[in-house]
Design an enzyme around this catalytic site. Structure first.
Site, PDB file in Angstrom:
ATOM      1  N   ARG A  90      73.441  31.171  36.142  1.00 55.11           N
ATOM      2  CA  ARG A  90      72.996  31.903  37.332  1.00 55.11           C
ATOM      3  C   ARG A  90      74.072  31.738  38.390  1.00 55.11           C
ATOM      4  NH1 ARG A  90      67.349  32.151  40.605  1.00 55.11           N
ATOM      5  NH2 ARG A  90      66.931  33.449  38.793  1.00 55.11           N
ATOM      6  N   HIS A 139      69.496  41.213  36.727  1.00 56.28           N
ATOM      7  CA  HIS A 139      68.573  40.118  36.393  1.00 56.28           C
ATOM      8  C   HIS A 139      67.799  40.546  35.137  1.00 56.28           C
ATOM      9  CE1 HIS A 139      66.280  36.609  36.705  1.00 56.28           C
ATOM     10  NE2 HIS A 139      65.652  36.776  37.862  1.00 56.28           N
ATOM     11  N   GLN A 165      64.415  38.823  33.919  1.00 54.50           N
ATOM     12  CA  GLN A 165      63.192  39.162  34.646  1.00 54.50           C
ATOM     13  C   GLN A 165      62.574  40.443  34.087  1.00 54.50           C
ATOM     14  OE1 GLN A 165      61.691  37.330  37.321  1.00 54.50           O
ATOM     15  NE2 GLN A 165      60.021  38.720  36.799  1.00 54.50           N
ATOM     16  N   ASP A 180      61.189  43.707  45.630  1.00 57.83           N
ATOM     17  CA  ASP A 180      61.920  42.440  45.623  1.00 57.83           C
ATOM     18  C   ASP A 180      62.278  42.128  47.077  1.00 57.83           C
ATOM     19  OD1 ASP A 180      63.283  40.177  44.800  1.00 57.83           O
ATOM     20  OD2 ASP A 180      65.036  41.256  44.039  1.00 57.83           O
ATOM     21  N   CYS A 227      59.086  39.882  41.420  1.00 57.71           N
ATOM     22  CA  CYS A 227      59.680  38.826  40.584  1.00 57.71           C
ATOM     23  C   CYS A 227      59.555  37.447  41.215  1.00 57.71           C
ATOM     24  CB  CYS A 227      61.131  39.152  40.284  1.00 57.71           C
ATOM     25  SG  CYS A 227      62.201  39.195  41.740  1.00 57.71           S
ATOM     26  N   ARG A 231      57.641  34.716  32.217  1.00 49.11           N
ATOM     27  CA  ARG A 231      59.053  34.332  32.083  1.00 49.11           C
ATOM     28  C   ARG A 231      59.213  33.308  30.956  1.00 49.11           C
ATOM     29  NH1 ARG A 231      62.717  34.972  36.242  1.00 49.11           N
ATOM     30  NH2 ARG A 231      64.175  34.273  34.635  1.00 49.11           N
TER      31      ARG A 231
HETATM   32  N1   CP Z   1      62.322  35.570  39.655  1.00 47.57           N
HETATM   33  C1   CP Z   1      63.191  34.543  39.545  1.00 47.57           C
HETATM   34  O1   CP Z   1      64.255  34.663  38.931  1.00 47.57           O
HETATM   35  O2   CP Z   1      62.769  33.396  40.117  1.00 47.57           O
HETATM   36  P1   CP Z   1      63.689  32.124  40.406  1.00 47.57           P
HETATM   37  O3   CP Z   1      64.727  32.545  41.421  1.00 47.57           O
HETATM   38  O4   CP Z   1      62.742  31.091  40.926  1.00 47.57           O
HETATM   39  O5   CP Z   1      64.344  31.703  39.121  1.00 47.57           O
END
Ligand code: CP
Length: 306
Positions: free
Chosen positions: A109, A136, A139, A222, A262, A290
């Site tokens: 990430r 992403h 997600q 989002d 998300c 997830r």
């Molecule tokens: N939706 C998501 O990726 O959450 P986090 O940032 O907590 O990993």
């Protein structure tokens, strides 16, 4: 049990898997969820290790990958770049080659999508995008799993994305063609999805949130200020005024429409406080999924994605 192949399958954006493979992963997520709920022990990744590099904060992604690897019999390593030589200038490519000698898959990430692409190009094990400033994809697997769980196949349905045309929106743009749904995007001027991926199959830009949501089967939003937008919050709150998803906006959608976010959510900005707990919201199940979609992805990449 490091892999020997030098041509691993990566998951940096949704089209790294074919539409058929994506459908298989989503279907498998539901099976793994059922097995887990029934208490079945299923450990096909015994002896395998996932390295997780987090340059940005995470709750859902970290916990779902870490718990998911544990449940599949494997192990996950949390790596903070500031504790790695990566954070002191060791080249991305060198780090990728070294980790590939020791682990079976790597999740990253970071804001810089090109960094993840460079990392993957040098890696000899599967690399997973755990979120970049562009995409992403993990997600989206959970979102599609959640829609299917409640409403069946998403093909032929209409999805409205309201808010920032950032990494989640870009991922919905990519998903529309692959999963066969119509996507309507409502963003303020200057905050549209990445122009590099538009025009795209099944995607139209709407003039307003109400126009995007009209008759939709699923409404998604989002945060207005994602990681990487620090310092822009006040300007963004002004730019996105009128783009909040509320029960009243949802009333424009089809009866039975779902709402997804998300998370993390900023109540009072992109979503009203009551919307997250509205009966149409499935955000909490979406978050829980997830775990199952991550497990299905790991199983696919490590055991079947050759
Ligand atoms: N939706 C998501 O990726 O959450 P986090 O940032 O907590 O990993």
């Amino acid at each position: 049990m490091a892999q020997t192949s030098t041509t691993p399958r990566h998951f940096l954006t949704l089209p790294d898997l074919t539409a058929d493979e994506l459908h298989r992963v989503v279907a498998r997520s539901a099976v793994l969820k059922r097995m887990w709920r029934q208490g079945q022990v299923y450990e096909p990744l015994k002896g395998r290790t996932l390295a997780m590099i987090f340059e940005l904060s995470s709750t859902r992604t970290r916990v779902s990958f870490e718990a998911g690897m544990h449940q599949l019999g494997g192990h996950a390593l949390f790596l903070n770049p500031s504790d790695l030589h990566l954070g002191r200038g060791e080249p991305v490519e060198d780090t990728a080659r070294v980790l590939s000698e020791m682990v079976d898959a790597i999740m990253i990430r970071t804001f810089d999508h090109d960094m993840v692409a460079s990392f993957a190009a040098a890696a000899s094990v599967p690399v997973i995008n755990g979120m970049t400033g562009r995409f992403h994809p993990c997600q989206l697997l959970a979102d599609i799993q959640t829609f299917v769980e409640y409403r069946g196949d998403v093909a032929g349905k209409t999805v409205a994305f309201v808010g920032d045309g950032h990494n989640m929106c870009n991922s919905y743009v990519r998903a529309a063609g692959l999963f066969g749904f119509q996507l309507r995007v409502a963003t303020p001027r200057g905050h549209q999805p990445d122009q590099g991926i538009l025009p795209a199959a099944n995607v139209e830009l709407a003039d307003s949130p109400a126009q995007a949501v009209a008759g939709a089967d699923l409404v998604v939003t989002d945060v207005w200020s994602s990681m990487g937008h620090e310092g822009e919050e006040a300007d963004r709150r002004a730019a996105f005024n009128g783009y909040q998803v509320t029960p009243t906006l949802m009333d424009h959608a089809k009866p039975g429409a779902l709402f997804m976010h998300c998370l993390p959510a900023h109540r009072g900005e992109e979503v009203s406080a009551e919307m997250l707990d509205d009966p149409r919201s499935v955000a909490w199940v979406e978050a829980g999924n997830r775990l199952h979609s991550q497990k299905a992805l790991l199983e696919f990449l490590l055991l079947h994605g050759r």
